[in-house]
Motif scaffolding. Structure first.
Motif, mmCIF file in Angstrom:
data_model
loop_
_atom_site.group_PDB
_atom_site.id
_atom_site.type_symbol
_atom_site.label_atom_id
_atom_site.label_comp_id
_atom_site.label_asym_id
_atom_site.label_seq_id
_atom_site.Cartn_x
_atom_site.Cartn_y
_atom_site.Cartn_z
ATOM 1 N N GLY A 124 0.818 -1.208 0.000
ATOM 2 C CA GLY A 124 0.000 0.000 0.000
ATOM 3 C C GLY A 124 0.849 1.254 0.000
ATOM 4 O O GLY A 124 0.573 2.220 -0.721
ATOM 5 N N GLN A 125 1.921 1.257 0.813
ATOM 6 C CA GLN A 125 2.828 2.401 0.842
ATOM 7 C C GLN A 125 3.559 2.558 -0.482
ATOM 8 O O GLN A 125 3.800 3.666 -0.959
ATOM 9 N N LEU A 126 3.902 1.420 -1.092
ATOM 10 C CA LEU A 126 4.558 1.446 -2.401
ATOM 11 C C LEU A 126 3.650 2.102 -3.438
ATOM 12 O O LEU A 126 4.090 2.960 -4.213
ATOM 13 N N ALA A 127 2.372 1.727 -3.432
ATOM 14 C CA ALA A 127 1.429 2.303 -4.388
ATOM 15 C C ALA A 127 1.225 3.791 -4.139
ATOM 16 O O ALA A 127 1.122 4.584 -5.076
ATOM 17 N N ALA A 128 1.186 4.174 -2.843
ATOM 18 C CA ALA A 128 0.970 5.583 -2.511
ATOM 19 C C ALA A 128 2.130 6.456 -2.969
ATOM 20 O O ALA A 128 1.946 7.625 -3.298
ATOM 21 N N GLY A 129 3.334 5.874 -3.009
ATOM 22 C CA GLY A 129 4.503 6.660 -3.363
ATOM 23 C C GLY A 129 4.921 6.568 -4.814
ATOM 24 O O GLY A 129 5.968 7.099 -5.199
ATOM 25 N N ASP A 130 4.133 5.894 -5.642
ATOM 26 C CA ASP A 130 4.498 5.686 -7.049
ATOM 27 C C ASP A 130 3.466 6.338 -7.951
ATOM 28 O O ASP A 130 2.342 5.869 -8.080
ATOM 29 N N ASP A 131 3.849 7.449 -8.576
ATOM 30 C CA ASP A 131 2.904 8.162 -9.442
ATOM 31 C C ASP A 131 2.599 7.409 -10.734
ATOM 32 O O ASP A 131 1.620 7.724 -11.421
ATOM 33 N N ASP A 132 3.435 6.433 -11.089
ATOM 34 C CA ASP A 132 3.255 5.698 -12.343
ATOM 35 C C ASP A 132 2.536 4.372 -12.160
ATOM 36 O O ASP A 132 2.377 3.614 -13.119
ATOM 37 N N TRP A 133 2.137 4.063 -10.926
ATOM 38 C CA TRP A 133 1.465 2.788 -10.647
ATOM 39 C C TRP A 133 0.341 3.027 -9.662
ATOM 40 O O TRP A 133 0.542 3.610 -8.602
#
Length: 270
Positions: free
Chosen positions: A72-81
């Motif tokens: 979830g944190q990965l998705a929140a920090g990735d503008d391309d995903w």
């Protein structure tokens, strides 16, 4: 629509069985990687950015619940995903199944029997199609998911209820002040500091958004951007700008807070 998935389970036979059953009931699904634990699941999700991740709830080192939080944190920090759908793999547990049936995530019961899995796959495909049609990101980092993960974490580790943050010790000018969490309108982070904004005070702390998320009540503070948490009690409205972006207005402050695409589902109908 080509759907790509990662499977994570610490038992090799369970991974093989799930892969075989998925090939029967969802032949067009592409399994891009398999993980033996939660840490590998996060790494492979970072690498492949799949549409779907199957996570065994109980894995050594990092549980599926902890891995889901990291994803979830990965998705929140990735503008391309925009993130992915999470599907938990679990032995039968009535409490857990009731939690899953709230609709935030789906689940696969062990052992992965063909008929049961076919029903799960039908639900997942319908959810993916609905999100694609509405151009809505999966709720992997939203408050509903955070609440579910905390509930499941408590089930895995009874008695480990997190201590909610009640005060913020922050730098205001040349002094240190104790700010009640209830007074905070929003938090905004940059690379080094997090700004704490109340109606009357702007302060700085070194605690990142990721740590604040784990310590604050997810019912009260919503993440609306990889760098922004907003107090839901302070939200006065949500509007759209000329570019179609959602902007949150807060009571007692002029600043408008941008909602990133991963979190637009928080304000459905706007």
């Amino acid at each position: 629509m080509n759907i790509r998935a990662v499977i994570a389970d610490d038992e090799r036979l369970m991974r093989e069985q799930l892969r075989a059953r998925l090939a029967e009931v969802w032949p067009e699904l592409e399994i891009v990687a398999e993980a033996k634990n939660g840490i590998e699941a996060v790494e492979l999700t970072t690498q492949h950015r799949p549409d779907l991740v199957f996570l065994d709830i109980r894995m050594p080192g990092m549980t599926g619940v902890e891995a889901a939080r990291q994803i979830g944190q990965l998705a929140a920090g990735d503008d391309d995903w925009d993130g992915c759908e999470i599907v938990f793999i679990t032995a039968y547990d009535q409490y857990a199944v009731e939690a899953f049936e709230q609709g935030v995530v789906d689940y696969v019961l062990k052992p992965a029997e063909r008929e049961r899995l076919a029903l799960t796959v039908e639900r997942i495909r319908k959810r993916l199609a609905q999100r694609a049609a509405s151009n809505e990101a999966p709720p992997v980092a939203g408050p509903d998911m955070q609440q579910l993960l905390q509930k499941l974490a408590l089930q895995l580790n009874p008695g480990s209820a997190p201590q909610r943050l009640r005060w913020i010790q922050a730098t205001v000018g040349q002094s240190i002040q104790m700010i009640p969490v209830d007074d905070v309108l929003f938090f905004i982070s940059d690379e080094k500091y997090t700004r704490v904004q109340t109606a009357t005070i702007e302060a700085l702390i070194r605690k990142p958004i990721k740590e604040l998320l784990e310590e604050l009540d997810p019912n009260q503070f919503w993440q609306i951007h990889r760098s922004t948490l907003v107090n839901t009690q302070a939200i006065s409205g949500v509007t759209r700008d000329l570019r179609g972006r959602q902007l949150v207005s807060v009571k007692g402050h002029h600043e408008k807070l941008e909602v990133s695409r991963s979190f637009t589902g928080l304000f459905k109908g706007m």
